[in-house]
Design a protein around this motif. Structure first.
Motif, PDB file in Angstrom:
ATOM      1  N   SER A 157      63.855 -12.815  46.330  1.00  0.00           N
ATOM      2  CA  SER A 157      63.283 -12.160  47.505  1.00  0.00           C
ATOM      3  C   SER A 157      61.941 -11.559  47.087  1.00  0.00           C
ATOM      4  N   PRO A 158      60.969 -11.524  48.015  1.00  0.00           N
ATOM      5  CA  PRO A 158      59.655 -10.984  47.671  1.00  0.00           C
ATOM      6  C   PRO A 158      59.757  -9.583  47.075  1.00  0.00           C
ATOM      7  N   ARG A 159      60.693  -8.810  47.597  1.00  0.00           N
ATOM      8  CA  ARG A 159      60.874  -7.445  47.122  1.00  0.00           C
ATOM      9  C   ARG A 159      61.217  -7.439  45.638  1.00  0.00           C
ATOM     10  N   ARG A 162      58.192  -9.121  43.369  1.00  0.00           N
ATOM     11  CA  ARG A 162      57.060  -8.212  43.172  1.00  0.00           C
ATOM     12  C   ARG A 162      57.317  -7.262  42.019  1.00  0.00           C
ATOM     13  N   ILE A 163      58.493  -6.669  42.046  1.00  0.00           N
ATOM     14  CA  ILE A 163      58.748  -5.614  41.072  1.00  0.00           C
ATOM     15  C   ILE A 163      59.036  -6.194  39.691  1.00  0.00           C
ATOM     16  N   ARG A 166      55.758  -6.973  38.100  1.00  0.00           N
ATOM     17  CA  ARG A 166      54.972  -5.816  37.687  1.00  0.00           C
ATOM     18  C   ARG A 166      55.569  -5.108  36.476  1.00  0.00           C
ATOM     19  N   PRO A 194      64.440   6.198  39.152  1.00  0.00           N
ATOM     20  CA  PRO A 194      64.527   4.743  39.155  1.00  0.00           C
ATOM     21  C   PRO A 194      63.469   4.175  38.210  1.00  0.00           C
ATOM     22  N   TRP A 196      61.083   2.324  38.499  1.00  0.00           N
ATOM     23  CA  TRP A 196      59.707   2.172  38.979  1.00  0.00           C
ATOM     24  C   TRP A 196      59.052   3.517  39.253  1.00  0.00           C
TER      25      TRP A 196
ATOM     26  N   ASP B  47      64.713 -11.531  54.715  1.00  0.00           N
ATOM     27  CA  ASP B  47      63.503 -12.259  54.326  1.00  0.00           C
ATOM     28  C   ASP B  47      62.338 -11.322  54.017  1.00  0.00           C
ATOM     29  N   ASP B  48      62.592 -10.020  53.995  1.00  0.00           N
ATOM     30  CA  ASP B  48      61.553  -9.038  53.694  1.00  0.00           C
ATOM     31  C   ASP B  48      60.386  -9.044  54.663  1.00  0.00           C
ATOM     32  N   HIS B  64      65.924  -6.367  54.538  1.00  0.00           N
ATOM     33  CA  HIS B  64      66.303  -6.811  53.184  1.00  0.00           C
ATOM     34  C   HIS B  64      67.789  -6.580  52.956  1.00  0.00           C
ATOM     35  N   SER B  65      68.309  -7.154  51.879  1.00  0.00           N
ATOM     36  CA  SER B  65      69.730  -7.005  51.578  1.00  0.00           C
ATOM     37  C   SER B  65      70.060  -5.550  51.228  1.00  0.00           C
ATOM     38  N   CYS B  81      63.681   4.055  46.847  1.00  0.00           N
ATOM     39  CA  CYS B  81      62.495   3.282  47.214  1.00  0.00           C
ATOM     40  C   CYS B  81      61.725   3.920  48.365  1.00  0.00           C
ATOM     41  N   VAL B  90      57.213   0.349  44.830  1.00  0.00           N
ATOM     42  CA  VAL B  90      57.933  -0.842  45.294  1.00  0.00           C
ATOM     43  C   VAL B  90      57.352  -1.386  46.592  1.00  0.00           C
ATOM     44  N   GLN B  91      56.237  -0.777  47.029  1.00  0.00           N
ATOM     45  CA  GLN B  91      55.593  -1.200  48.272  1.00  0.00           C
ATOM     46  C   GLN B  91      56.547  -1.142  49.461  1.00  0.00           C
TER      47      GLN B  91
END
Lengths: 222, 153
Positions: A157-159, A162-163, A166, A194, A196, B47-48, B64-65, B81, B90-91
């Motif tokens: 997943s993009p989430r 991304r992390i 990084r 966490p 991050w 799918d974010d 998201h999940s 987050c 984490v944007q």
């Protein structure tokens, strides 16, 4: 009785009369192998999940929780057992862990944990032991199954991608910094940031990896 | 007399209609007590991609999940987050200021207790086929229709 023992002592210490040196060496070797094998079997036994959940502390708490997670049932049908995450597969590590484990047997004998409440009360301490161990070995057990090299982040997943890009692929953090509580319920996480956390370095400096940050009610007001 | 007959007919007719055919059931097997296997759980739409809100006050749906995310007295996974201090890394969108207000509108240092259990208001969406059509229209669609109606005159 005493006479019998004395006779045996003489035979055992005196030079061999009946057996050739070769036979004795071979015999020694064979019994060595047998002993080693038994030792190994014992270790293998203690390395199975059935052994771990033989104790109520393990069965009624962590094992129950594990069953609800992705590491127990998933679409891939791969099941992570206790020793997959908790006992290093390497021989040397194995023995070291077993020595540490005897301390648990002590805890069991003298009953430090009887109820769920008592377990919950000790949980933060126990969890910290595991976090420190996994931090120190760069999440070795996780990597036995999840190689960072085999991770295709374009399929994540993009989430997640991304992390990982990084922090993971730059080597700044290891799995356990971010993935706590993937197999069991978490204890009170007050003060555990966490992976991050932008203040990570300061937090880490404050108390070797477990520093300031997320309290149960959110903002710690830094 | 006529009035009485009419009234009786008016009362009887719906009953007859009911007896003729039970109203169709929206969910579950019909007839009722039959046992059928449960349908498979639909997958989460994870799918974010953030979804449009239907009105400004709507709690946005979760894109998201959130499987196995722990929210209890010990810890709140969402806040690792979405809390102010972690959102950038984490944007994630930071929880809005309403999450830091108590019911009197006072601003608090941390997340308000009434906003602590996120999934009370925020839920993920699934691919399930809706059992009933949703004919909701947002305010812009309605205004647009009104405007077109006016221009057409």
């Amino acid at each position: 009785m005493i006479g019998f023992l004395k006779r045996w002592w003489r035979v055992a210490t005196g030079p061999s009369k009946f057996f050739s040196l070769g036979f004795l060496t071979l015999g020694g070797f064979v019994s060595g192998v047998l002993f080693w094998g038994a030792f190994n079997t014992a270790l293998e036994f203690t390395n199975r999940e059935a052994f771990c959940i033989g104790c109520h502390e393990m069965r009624d708490n962590v094992y129950q929780e594990l069953q609800d997670t992705i590491h127990f049932t998933n679409r891939s049908g791969v099941r992570a057992t206790c020793p997959d995450c908790h006992v290093p597969h390497e021989w040397t590590h194995k023995i070291a862990r077993k020595m540490q484990a005897s301390k648990e047997v002590w805890g069991w004998l003298f009953g430090t944990i009887d109820t769920r409440q008592e377990f919950q009360a000790m949980r933060r301490t126990l969890a910290e032991h595991e976090w420190h161990r996994l931090k120190a070995n760069d999440s070795l057990e996780c990597r036995n199954c999840h190689g960072a090299d085999s991770m295709d982040i374009t399929r994540q997943s993009p989430r997640a991608a991304r992390i990982h890009e990084r922090f993971l692929f730059t080597g700044e953090r290891t799995c356990i910094d971010c993935h706590k509580g993937i197999a069991h319920e978490l204890p009170n996480m007050e003060g555990v940031p966490p992976g991050w956390d932008p203040q990570w370095d300061r937090a880490a400096a404050l108390s070797s990896g477990v520093g300031q940050g997320q309290g149960p009610m959110g903002d710690s007001g830094d | 007399m006529k009035a009485w007959l009419l009234l009786a007919a008016a009362l009887l007719l719906p009953c007859l209609a009911l007896a003729a055919g039970e109203s169709p059931r929206l969910v579950g097997p019909s007839p009722m007590p039959a046992e059928v296997p449960a349908p498979p759980l639909p997958a989460d739409r994870a799918d974010d991609v953030r979804r449009t809100r239907n009105y400004p006050d709507q709690p946005p749906v979760i894109p998201h999940s959130i499987t196995d995310y722990q929210i209890d007295l010990n810890t709140n996974r969402c806040l690792t987050c979405h809390a102010r201090q972690y959102a950038e890394a984490v944007q994630a969108p930071m929880i809005s200021v309403t999450h830091y207000q108590d019911r009197d509108g006072q601003f608090l240092g941390g997340v308000s207790a009434r906003r602590y259990f996120c999934t009370q208001c925020h839920v993920p969406q699934t691919d399930a086929r809706p059992l009933v059509d949703n004919r909701f229209e947002d305010i812009d669609t309605i205004l647009e229709r009104l405007r077109r109606g006016r221009d057409g005159q």
